[in-house]
Write a protein that holds these residues in place. Structure first.
Motif, short mmCIF file in Angstrom:
data_model
loop_
_atom_site.label_atom_id
_atom_site.label_comp_id
_atom_site.label_asym_id
_atom_site.label_seq_id
_atom_site.Cartn_x
_atom_site.Cartn_y
_atom_site.Cartn_z
N ASP A 63 -8.32 -2.13 -10.35
CA ASP A 63 -7.19 -3.22 -10.48
C ASP A 63 -7.49 -4.13 -9.28
OD1 ASP A 63 -5.42 -4.80 -11.04
OD2 ASP A 63 -3.72 -3.30 -11.13
N HIS A 64 -7.84 -5.25 -9.46
CA HIS A 64 -7.81 -6.24 -8.20
C HIS A 64 -6.43 -6.58 -7.86
CE1 HIS A 64 -8.23 -8.36 -12.21
NE2 HIS A 64 -6.96 -8.97 -11.67
N PHE A 65 -5.49 -6.21 -8.35
CA PHE A 65 -3.99 -6.21 -7.61
C PHE A 65 -3.57 -4.86 -7.13
CE2 PHE A 65 -2.65 -9.87 -11.16
CZ PHE A 65 -3.38 -10.64 -10.48
N ALA A 66 -4.50 -4.01 -6.73
CA ALA A 66 -4.30 -2.70 -6.29
C ALA A 66 -3.45 -2.91 -5.13
CB ALA A 66 -5.40 -1.82 -6.09
N GLY A 67 -2.40 -1.97 -4.95
CA GLY A 67 -1.67 -2.07 -3.64
C GLY A 67 -0.74 -3.31 -3.55
N ALA A 68 -0.66 -4.11 -4.42
CA ALA A 68 0.08 -5.35 -4.53
C ALA A 68 0.92 -5.52 -5.73
CB ALA A 68 -0.48 -6.52 -4.40
N ALA A 69 0.51 -4.93 -6.91
CA ALA A 69 1.11 -5.15 -8.02
C ALA A 69 2.62 -4.37 -8.34
CB ALA A 69 0.15 -4.56 -9.19
N LYS A 70 3.29 -5.13 -8.82
CA LYS A 70 4.69 -4.78 -8.89
C LYS A 70 4.96 -3.29 -9.95
CE LYS A 70 9.34 -7.08 -8.83
NZ LYS A 70 9.72 -8.18 -8.93
N ASP A 71 4.11 -3.48 -10.93
CA ASP A 71 4.16 -2.40 -11.95
C ASP A 71 3.38 -1.04 -11.50
OD1 ASP A 71 1.84 -3.77 -12.10
OD2 ASP A 71 1.86 -3.76 -14.14
N GLU A 72 2.91 -0.86 -10.27
CA GLU A 72 2.13 0.07 -9.97
C GLU A 72 2.75 1.38 -9.60
OE1 GLU A 72 -1.84 -0.94 -7.72
OE2 GLU A 72 -0.41 -0.13 -6.17
N ILE A 73 2.08 2.52 -10.19
CA ILE A 73 2.73 4.01 -9.78
C ILE A 73 2.08 4.01 -8.30
CG2 ILE A 73 2.65 6.26 -10.28
CD1 ILE A 73 2.48 5.64 -13.11
N GLU A 74 0.74 4.12 -8.11
CA GLU A 74 0.15 4.13 -6.75
C GLU A 74 -1.16 3.50 -6.79
OE1 GLU A 74 0.05 8.68 -4.98
OE2 GLU A 74 -2.11 8.28 -6.13
N ASP A 75 -1.36 2.91 -5.42
CA ASP A 75 -2.59 2.43 -5.11
C ASP A 75 -3.93 3.10 -5.82
OD1 ASP A 75 -4.73 1.06 -4.07
OD2 ASP A 75 -3.80 0.45 -2.24
N PRO A 76 -4.65 2.47 -6.39
CA PRO A 76 -5.79 3.43 -7.17
C PRO A 76 -7.14 3.38 -5.92
CG PRO A 76 -5.81 1.05 -8.25
CD PRO A 76 -4.28 1.30 -7.13
N ARG A 77 -6.88 2.61 -4.92
CA ARG A 77 -8.16 2.56 -4.19
C ARG A 77 -8.55 3.74 -3.59
NH1 ARG A 77 -7.04 -2.50 -0.78
NH2 ARG A 77 -5.12 -1.59 -0.90
N PRO A 78 -7.46 4.61 -2.79
CA PRO A 78 -7.85 5.86 -2.24
C PRO A 78 -8.73 6.73 -3.29
CG PRO A 78 -5.73 5.28 -1.67
CD PRO A 78 -5.98 4.28 -2.79
N VAL A 79 -8.38 6.92 -4.37
CA VAL A 79 -9.18 7.96 -5.32
C VAL A 79 -10.56 7.17 -5.68
CG1 VAL A 79 -7.97 6.98 -7.74
CG2 VAL A 79 -8.66 9.35 -7.04
N ALA A 80 -10.51 5.93 -5.64
CA ALA A 80 -11.61 5.08 -6.00
C ALA A 80 -12.59 5.22 -4.76
CB ALA A 80 -11.39 3.51 -6.26
N GLU A 81 -12.20 5.29 -3.55
CA GLU A 81 -12.77 5.48 -2.67
C GLU A 81 -13.48 7.02 -2.37
OE1 GLU A 81 -14.52 3.97 -0.22
OE2 GLU A 81 -14.92 5.62 1.05
#
Lengths: 556, 97
Positions: free
Chosen positions: A129-147
């Motif tokens: 998601d390009h709004f990762a870490g910023a989106a209001k509706d997010e449970i958790e930032d998806p980038r650590p697991v993507a990394e």
């Protein structure tokens, strides 16, 4: 943001040195093209219609300003002063010379970037998601697991010769901005009944020749189990996936031919075997990675100036209406910078524009940028009091087009203007549609509408999930464009339905215009979007608009 | 009736990746007009082997349909026509010069 550790740094440097030697051996004739091709593809180097093309990975679409500035430097030094952002959140250079590519890779390594596994039958760049870490509706930032997945899949010894390429996308919320249901593995961060965070795992989605929507393999995989679970999936695919026919080699076909039950059984058995082998090291690594993705220190400041500027400046207001999204922090917004100026090539940014965006990120955006799969650039963390300054700078750089999510915000693959696989051009069709609707001054009236264009059946332009999809084909030596309708790339993923016979290159833009004007007559109210109207009415009235002669015949 | 056999041999230049064509005297030209026109299938098979031997200068050799015009051989298919010019969104590639 994740910063390379010594291991990453050494690995990438070693790879650059290896590739440099391989290029030298190719140039002096010791390697034939057949020998060299798999080596260059491992490093993202394609040979296209007019030149080489280097595809650089932007892991999960995240960049800092130094990286964006380096991309601009590469465009100026080794290319023609621009780069092309792709639907897999990567950047492509269309004109590098073979001799320069090792230097390009070395320059990229200076800022923690590479082109490894951007081609070939391997696990490709992990998107998010390009709004990762910023989106209001997010449970958790998806980038650590993507990394974590990036580190696991990079140079994974078992997965360098898969039956076919393999794409993974991750999102942290229910709203799907990463098209996870059209990936080989789609991962959605979820919370279970006990409130624990884990992953819904979707497998076997994909577009291309045989479009399929992914199937849920597990509703909840715990954090600790994700990596062994993914390894088990790819291992099962590696064994069962067909190598006799490349058109039947993707995991979607493996799943379709073997059935989800058989895959589940094999997967579960293998998972049990390998789960313990991971020994928790991956979780230790994940914790370190999570640390590097800690949210920035958001500032607390008045937004009165922003509200006043909106009232005073209609152009600024229009841009903020279209190009901003809700941010999870008070007083903040997510800015989508449109790389889709009317009449320009979707996804192409000049080096000067890249530098402007990098500067804005450094000055106002906590040094973060994102590339979206819709080929735009995102400033994910912007305080509203800085928006007017950002808008003014973007406008001076020709980057302030207020069209996000509208008809001219078109996804288009490079098509036959560049790509050796293409069967027709995509870019001119996108340019003409955007120009035409700008002339008509209708796009804000039309509202949310996603047009996606691919120049061949492989569907890099995601045409199957466009509300209006356009597929360019070669029909008896002439470019011909097929329209699909009702596609959707979000959490309600739908594969569009083919409308009927294709249109010639001079007929496709008028056909799209007819369709969109016809929708304006068909909708119940201005708030009913094209997709909603299509879902309510079905394909028939839209087909009648596209093929008026046939509709007249049927009526007679 | 089958279309008569009229082909040219084409490839990409190894260093720049630019489209090139095989000429009668066994060199490579950046201009399709200089290409050798092949009208005999057996002869074309031999010529393509000769063209392929030039591994340190070229990549990706293949036979492409062509037609003979007053200006020399010219492309038939639109893909091959694009290769003689460059992309349509910028005046880059051969059309740039």
């Amino acid at each position: 943001m994740y910063v390379y550790n010594d291991f990453d740094e050494a690995f990438v440097r070693t790879r650059v040195a290896q590739f440099r030697a391989q290029v030298e051996r190719r140039i002096d004739g010791s390697l034939t093209e057949d020998e060299f091709k798999p080596l260059r593809l491992m490093n993202g180097l394609y040979l296209q219609l007019h030149a080489y093309m280097l595809r650089v990975a932007v892991p999960y679409g995240t960049l800092n300003s130094a990286q964006m500035n380096k991309l601009a430097y590469l465009a100026d030094t080794y290319d023609k002063g621009y780069g092309h952002f792709t639907t897999r959140q990567n950047i492509q250079y269309n004109w590098p010379e073979l001799r320069d590519v090792p230097d390009m890779l070395s320059d990229l390594a200076d800022v923690g970037m590479h082109a490894i596994q951007t081609s070939g039958n391997t696990i490709r760049n992990v998107t998010a998601d390009h709004f990762a870490g910023a989106a209001k509706d997010e449970i958790e930032d998806p980038r650590p697991v993507a990394e974590l997945l990036r580190q696991w899949s990079t140079d994974h010894p078992e997965f360098q010769g898969l039956p076919r390429k393999f794409k993974i996308a991750v999102t942290g919320c229910e709203a799907d901005r990463a098209v996870i249901r059209a990936h080989d593995i789609g991962i959605q961060i979820v919370r279970n009944a006990a409130g624990e965070i884990g992953y819904k795992v979707i497998v076997g989605g994909g577009l291309g020749r045989t479009p399929m929507i992914g199937k849920v393999l597990s509703d909840f995989v715990s954090k600790a189990d994700l990596l062994p679970y993914c390894e088990a999936i790819v291992s099962v695919y590696n064994l069962l996936g067909r190598r006799d026919n490349k058109y039947k080699a993707r995991i979607k076909i493996t799943l379709h031919e073997n059935g989800i039950d058989k895959i589940q059984d094999l997967l579960n058995a293998l998972f049990e075997q390998i789960q313990s082998l991971f020994g928790g090291f991956d979780q230790q690594l994940l914790a370190e990675i999570e640390h590097s993705f800690a949210p920035p220190a958001f500032k607390v400041k008045s937004t009165d100036g922003y509200d006043a500027a909106r009232l005073a400046n209609p152009a600024f207001r229009s841009w903020t209406d279209t190009n901003l999204s809700d941010h999870r922090a008070d007083g903040y917004a997510i800015v989508s910078i449109s790389i889709k100026k009317h009449g320009a090539t979707p996804g192409d940014a000049t080096s000067a524009q890249m530098r402007v965006m990098a500067d804005l990120a450094a000055k106002y955006g906590h040094d973060e940028l994102r590339i979206s799969h819709e080929q735009n650039v995102i400033l994910p963390h912007v305080h509203k009091s800085d928006l007017l300054a950002i808008y003014t700078a973007l406008r001076a750089a020709d980057l302030a087009t207020a069209n996000i999510g509208l008809i001219s915000d078109i996804i288009a693959c490079p098509g036959m203007d560049y790509c050796a696989l293409a069967t027709a051009r995509s870019i001119p069709v996108a340019q003409e549609i955007a120009t035409r609707f700008d002339e008509l001054k209708l796009e804000h009236e039309v509202g949310p509408l996603k047009i996606k264009i691919s120049g061949c059946i492989n569907a890099c332009g995601h045409h199957h999930v466009g509300h209006i999809g356009i597929l360019g084909l070669d029909r008896a030596g002439v470019e011909n464009y097929q329209i699909t309708l009702g596609g959707d790339g979000t959490e309600t993923t739908t594969i569009g339905e083919r409308a009927g016979p294709g249109f010639g290159a001079d007929e496709i833009v008028p056909a799209v215009e007819r369709l969109v004007l016809g929708y304006l007559d068909l909708r119940m109210s201005p708030s009913e979007t094209f997709l909603q109207a299509y879902r309510r009415l079905g394909a028939a009235p839209f087909k009648d608009i596209l093929y008026p002669e046939k509709a007249a015949q049927n009526a007679a | 009736m089958a279309r008569p056999f009229v082909k040219v041999i084409t490839a990409n230049a190894l260093l720049e990746g630019d489209a090139i064509w095989f000429t009668q005297n066994g060199t490579w030209s950046r201009n399709i007009a200089d290409a050798e026109v092949l009208t005999d299938e057996a002869h074309a098979d031999i010529r393509i082997l000769e063209a392929q031997a030039d591994q340190s200068a070229i990549a990706g050799v293949y036979l492409a349909d062509a037609k003979v015009t007053d200006a020399g051989p010219a492309p038939v298919h639109f893909r091959e026509a694009f290769r003689t010019r460059g992309p349509s969104n910028y005046s880059h590639g051969k059309q740039e010069a």
